[in-house]
Scaffold this motif. Structure first.
Motif, PDB file in Angstrom:
ATOM      1  N   ALA A   1      19.520  27.642  -0.305  1.00  0.00           N
ATOM      2  CA  ALA A   1      19.523  26.837  -1.531  1.00  0.00           C
ATOM      3  C   ALA A   1      20.941  26.735  -2.102  1.00  0.00           C
ATOM      4  CB  ALA A   1      18.573  27.445  -2.565  1.00  0.00           C
ATOM      5  N   LEU A   2      21.678  27.844  -2.042  1.00  0.00           N
ATOM      6  CA  LEU A   2      23.050  27.845  -2.563  1.00  0.00           C
ATOM      7  C   LEU A   2      23.980  27.022  -1.666  1.00  0.00           C
ATOM      8  CD1 LEU A   2      23.261  31.565  -3.726  1.00  0.00           C
ATOM      9  CD2 LEU A   2      23.544  29.557  -5.194  1.00  0.00           C
TER      10      LEU A   2
ATOM     11  N   GLU B   1      23.080  24.476   0.040  1.00  0.00           N
ATOM     12  CA  GLU B   1      22.701  23.093  -0.282  1.00  0.00           C
ATOM     13  C   GLU B   1      23.474  22.617  -1.517  1.00  0.00           C
ATOM     14  OE1 GLU B   1      20.794  19.602   0.173  1.00  0.00           O
ATOM     15  OE2 GLU B   1      19.843  21.234   1.273  1.00  0.00           O
ATOM     16  N   ARG B   2      23.564  23.496  -2.510  1.00  0.00           N
ATOM     17  CA  ARG B   2      24.238  23.167  -3.766  1.00  0.00           C
ATOM     18  C   ARG B   2      25.703  22.815  -3.572  1.00  0.00           C
ATOM     19  NH1 ARG B   2      23.744  27.439  -8.535  1.00  0.00           N
ATOM     20  NH2 ARG B   2      25.730  26.503  -9.028  1.00  0.00           N
ATOM     21  N   VAL B   3      26.356  23.489  -2.622  1.00  0.00           N
ATOM     22  CA  VAL B   3      27.792  23.238  -2.426  1.00  0.00           C
ATOM     23  C   VAL B   3      28.056  22.342  -1.216  1.00  0.00           C
ATOM     24  CG1 VAL B   3      28.497  25.343  -3.600  1.00  0.00           C
ATOM     25  CG2 VAL B   3      28.128  25.417  -1.124  1.00  0.00           C
TER      26      VAL B   3
ATOM     27  N   ARG C   1      34.175  27.883  -0.459  1.00  0.00           N
ATOM     28  CA  ARG C   1      32.887  27.550  -1.090  1.00  0.00           C
ATOM     29  C   ARG C   1      31.809  28.536  -0.644  1.00  0.00           C
ATOM     30  NH1 ARG C   1      31.632  21.526   0.169  1.00  0.00           N
ATOM     31  NH2 ARG C   1      33.383  21.601   1.613  1.00  0.00           N
TER      32      ARG C   1
ATOM     33  N   VAL D   1      29.492  31.140  -3.021  1.00  0.00           N
ATOM     34  CA  VAL D   1      28.026  31.233  -3.051  1.00  0.00           C
ATOM     35  C   VAL D   1      27.542  32.551  -2.452  1.00  0.00           C
ATOM     36  CG1 VAL D   1      27.506  28.771  -3.243  1.00  0.00           C
ATOM     37  CG2 VAL D   1      27.815  29.753  -0.973  1.00  0.00           C
TER      38      VAL D   1
ATOM     39  N   VAL E   1      33.116  23.283  -7.510  1.00  0.00           N
ATOM     40  CA  VAL E   1      32.054  24.301  -7.503  1.00  0.00           C
ATOM     41  C   VAL E   1      32.211  25.222  -8.713  1.00  0.00           C
ATOM     42  CG1 VAL E   1      31.091  26.283  -6.256  1.00  0.00           C
ATOM     43  CG2 VAL E   1      31.768  24.227  -4.995  1.00  0.00           C
TER      44      VAL E   1
ATOM     45  N   GLU F   1      31.135  23.515 -11.909  1.00  0.00           N
ATOM     46  CA  GLU F   1      29.669  23.471 -11.981  1.00  0.00           C
ATOM     47  C   GLU F   1      29.116  24.810 -12.477  1.00  0.00           C
ATOM     48  OE1 GLU F   1      25.912  21.812 -11.717  1.00  0.00           O
ATOM     49  OE2 GLU F   1      27.829  20.789 -11.486  1.00  0.00           O
TER      50      GLU F   1
ATOM     51  N   GLU G   1      27.011  25.752 -16.028  1.00  0.00           N
ATOM     52  CA  GLU G   1      25.714  26.440 -16.033  1.00  0.00           C
ATOM     53  C   GLU G   1      25.736  27.738 -16.846  1.00  0.00           C
ATOM     54  OE1 GLU G   1      24.827  26.941 -11.924  1.00  0.00           O
ATOM     55  OE2 GLU G   1      24.517  24.808 -11.579  1.00  0.00           O
TER      56      GLU G   1
END
Length: 248
Positions: A127-128, A130-132, A152, A156, A186, A189, A193
């Motif tokens: 999932a992480l 995917e985010r980056v 990156r 993550v 990254v 972002e 958050e």
């Protein structure tokens, strides 16, 4: 101590002794609040990286204290490894294990230290990634990635430990200029958050845009701190004025 203060540093000193004695930190005191992005700037050799490494005791301070979540982690009785698990650290040079895939690099610590199941650790890692924008690189090896991609992944990988704070030690300084932006994106972002971040960097644009507070260090001392507007728009300290004249 205020519940909002995540890290409180008091009178931190670090002296390196060898052929010559170097006072890398000279009485530095600072506070980092939960959800805050603190950017540390200053000339090379000013003590910025030493300060950052003292926050999780990668460097042991010669004197002073570091209080993290209400616990003085410089106390020898404290299990520093338990606290370090809550502090993500991203270095200039990615520190990925070359013989492991990206997915294995990311799941090793959560499985070993947090006792996560392989399935849970892999789900979070994917999932992480995917985010980056690196979902397709899970089974690649570090040697198959660009510098920006490796950094990156390093970010993550730290996030896989669900840290309370992320410490960045000049995360873009080893990258080719065209790769810097993808790593800073990254980090921006993460800041949006609400991740607590302490960032040592030469990227003044990032400090200005993303920092809630900027600390200026020189000669092992914290000489000025304030909002980006105060530091860049109305610097008070002569050493800071001189530094900004050279880098902006």
């Amino acid at each position: 101590m205020s519940a909002d203060i995540l890290i409180k540093v008091e009178n931190l000193e670090k002296v390196f002794t060898g052929k010559t004695t170097v006072r890398a930190l000279d009485g530095v005191s600072a506070e980092i609040c939960r959800g805050e992005v603190v950017v540390v700037i200053g000339p090379s050799g000013s003590g910025k990286s030493t300060f950052l490494r003292c926050l999780n005791l990668l460097e042991m301070p010669t004197a002073g204290s570091v209080v993290f979540e209400g616990t003085d982690i410089t106390d020898p009785a404290v299990d520093i490894n338990l606290h370090r698990q809550k502090m993500g650290m991203v270095f200039q040079h990615f520190n990925l294990f070359p013989h492991m895939t990206i997915l294995e690099n990311m799941t090793l610590a959560p499985m070993k230290l947090l006792k996560k199941s392989k399935a849970d650790a892999e789900a979070q890692a994917k999932a992480l990634l995917e985010r980056v924008g690196l979902a397709d690189r899970a089974n690649a090896y570090p040697s198959q990635l660009s510098g920006g991609q490796k950094q990156r992944v390093a970010i993550v990988r730290s996030l896989c430990m669900d840290p309370e704070v992320m410490l960045f030690d000049e995360p873009t300084s080893a990258l080719d200029p065209e790769m810097v932006g993808e790593v800073l994106d990254v980090m921006k972002e993460l800041a949006r958050e609400g991740m607590t971040m302490v960032v040592v960097t030469h990227e003044m644009g990032f400090a200005r845009e993303v920092g809630d507070r900027v600390l200026f260090m020189a000669d092992g001392k914290l000489l000025e701190e304030g909002t980006p507007e105060e530091i860049f728009g109305h610097p008070q300290n002569a050493r800071l004025q001189d530094f900004l004249a050279k880098v902006l």
